[in-house]
Design a protein around this motif. Structure first.
Motif, short mmCIF file in Angstrom:
data_model
loop_
_atom_site.label_atom_id
_atom_site.label_comp_id
_atom_site.label_asym_id
_atom_site.label_seq_id
_atom_site.Cartn_x
_atom_site.Cartn_y
_atom_site.Cartn_z
N ASN A 144 45.07 37.25 38.41
CA ASN A 144 45.98 38.05 37.60
C ASN A 144 47.41 37.93 38.10
O ASN A 144 48.36 38.14 37.33
CB ASN A 144 45.53 39.51 37.61
N ASN A 188 40.10 37.49 37.87
CA ASN A 188 40.20 36.03 37.77
C ASN A 188 39.73 35.55 36.40
O ASN A 188 38.80 36.11 35.83
CB ASN A 188 39.34 35.36 38.84
N MET A 189 40.38 34.53 35.90
CA MET A 189 39.94 33.81 34.71
C MET A 189 39.90 32.33 35.04
O MET A 189 40.60 31.88 35.97
CB MET A 189 40.88 34.07 33.53
N PHE A 235 41.22 41.73 33.50
CA PHE A 235 40.49 40.70 34.21
C PHE A 235 41.18 40.40 35.54
O PHE A 235 42.40 40.35 35.62
CB PHE A 235 40.42 39.41 33.39
N ALA A 275 35.56 34.78 33.11
CA ALA A 275 36.43 35.85 33.59
C ALA A 275 35.62 36.86 34.38
O ALA A 275 34.41 37.02 34.13
CB ALA A 275 37.11 36.55 32.41
N ASN A 293 43.94 40.90 28.88
CA ASN A 293 43.79 40.08 30.08
C ASN A 293 44.06 40.85 31.37
O ASN A 293 43.55 40.49 32.42
CB ASN A 293 44.75 38.88 30.02
N ALA A 347 40.37 36.00 24.73
CA ALA A 347 39.56 37.13 25.17
C ALA A 347 39.68 38.29 24.18
O ALA A 347 40.73 38.49 23.57
CB ALA A 347 40.00 37.59 26.55
N THR A 372 40.63 28.01 38.38
CA THR A 372 40.73 29.45 38.17
C THR A 372 42.18 29.90 38.33
O THR A 372 42.99 29.21 38.97
CB THR A 372 39.87 30.25 39.17
N ASP A 408 36.05 40.99 36.16
CA ASP A 408 36.94 42.15 36.19
C ASP A 408 36.92 42.78 37.58
O ASP A 408 36.32 42.25 38.52
CB ASP A 408 36.56 43.15 35.09
N CYS A 427 34.63 28.95 29.44
CA CYS A 427 35.63 29.91 29.88
C CYS A 427 34.93 31.02 30.67
O CYS A 427 33.80 31.42 30.34
CB CYS A 427 36.33 30.50 28.65
N ARG A 430 47.77 31.09 32.07
CA ARG A 430 47.23 32.36 31.57
C ARG A 430 48.36 33.12 30.89
O ARG A 430 49.45 33.22 31.44
CB ARG A 430 46.67 33.14 32.75
#
Length: 116
Positions: free
Chosen positions: A53, A33-34, A31, A97, A28, A24, A50, A99, A95, A71
């Motif tokens: 954070n 969820n990623m 964000f 993400a 991170n 990214a 998924t 926020d 990928c 992550r």
């Protein structure tokens, strides 16, 4: 402009392993969820896994026990370790993400092909 850049897609035989990585362009921690989605030819884009954070993970039933998402907020990356790959795992992997303002971000995708 937030950018997500995937790498690691390849051609692999059934039963093999691959590790996808997404880098990214921002911290991170911003964000919520990623994760990873995938889209096979002629099909819709589906959730693969998924990670929030705080480290909470979810997986599609089709990949549970075979795939693992991780992550690294220090490196601004999210990885997908894929083991015991099957031909039906063949797809473009994206990928993803979001926020804390519910804005969503997508990478350009990386091709994973599993031969039988």
């Amino acid at each position: 402009q937030v950018q997500l850049v995937e790498s690691g897609g390849d051609l692999v035989q059934a039963g093999g392993s691959l590790r996808l990585s997404c880098a990214a362009s921002r911290n991170n921690f911003r964000f919520n969820n990623m994760g990873w989605y995938r889209q096979a030819p002629g099909k819709q884009r589906d959730l693969v896994a998924t990670i929030s954070n705080n480290g909470r993970t979810t997986y599609a039933d089709a990949v549970k026990g075979r795939f693992s998402i991780s992550r690294d907020n220090a490196k601004n990356t999210v990885d997908l370790q894929m083991n015991s790959l099957k031909p039906e795992d063949t797809a473009v992997y994206y990928c993803y993400a979001n926020d804390y303002f519910s804005r969503e971000y997508w990478g350009q995708g990386t091709q994973v092909t599993v031969s039988s």
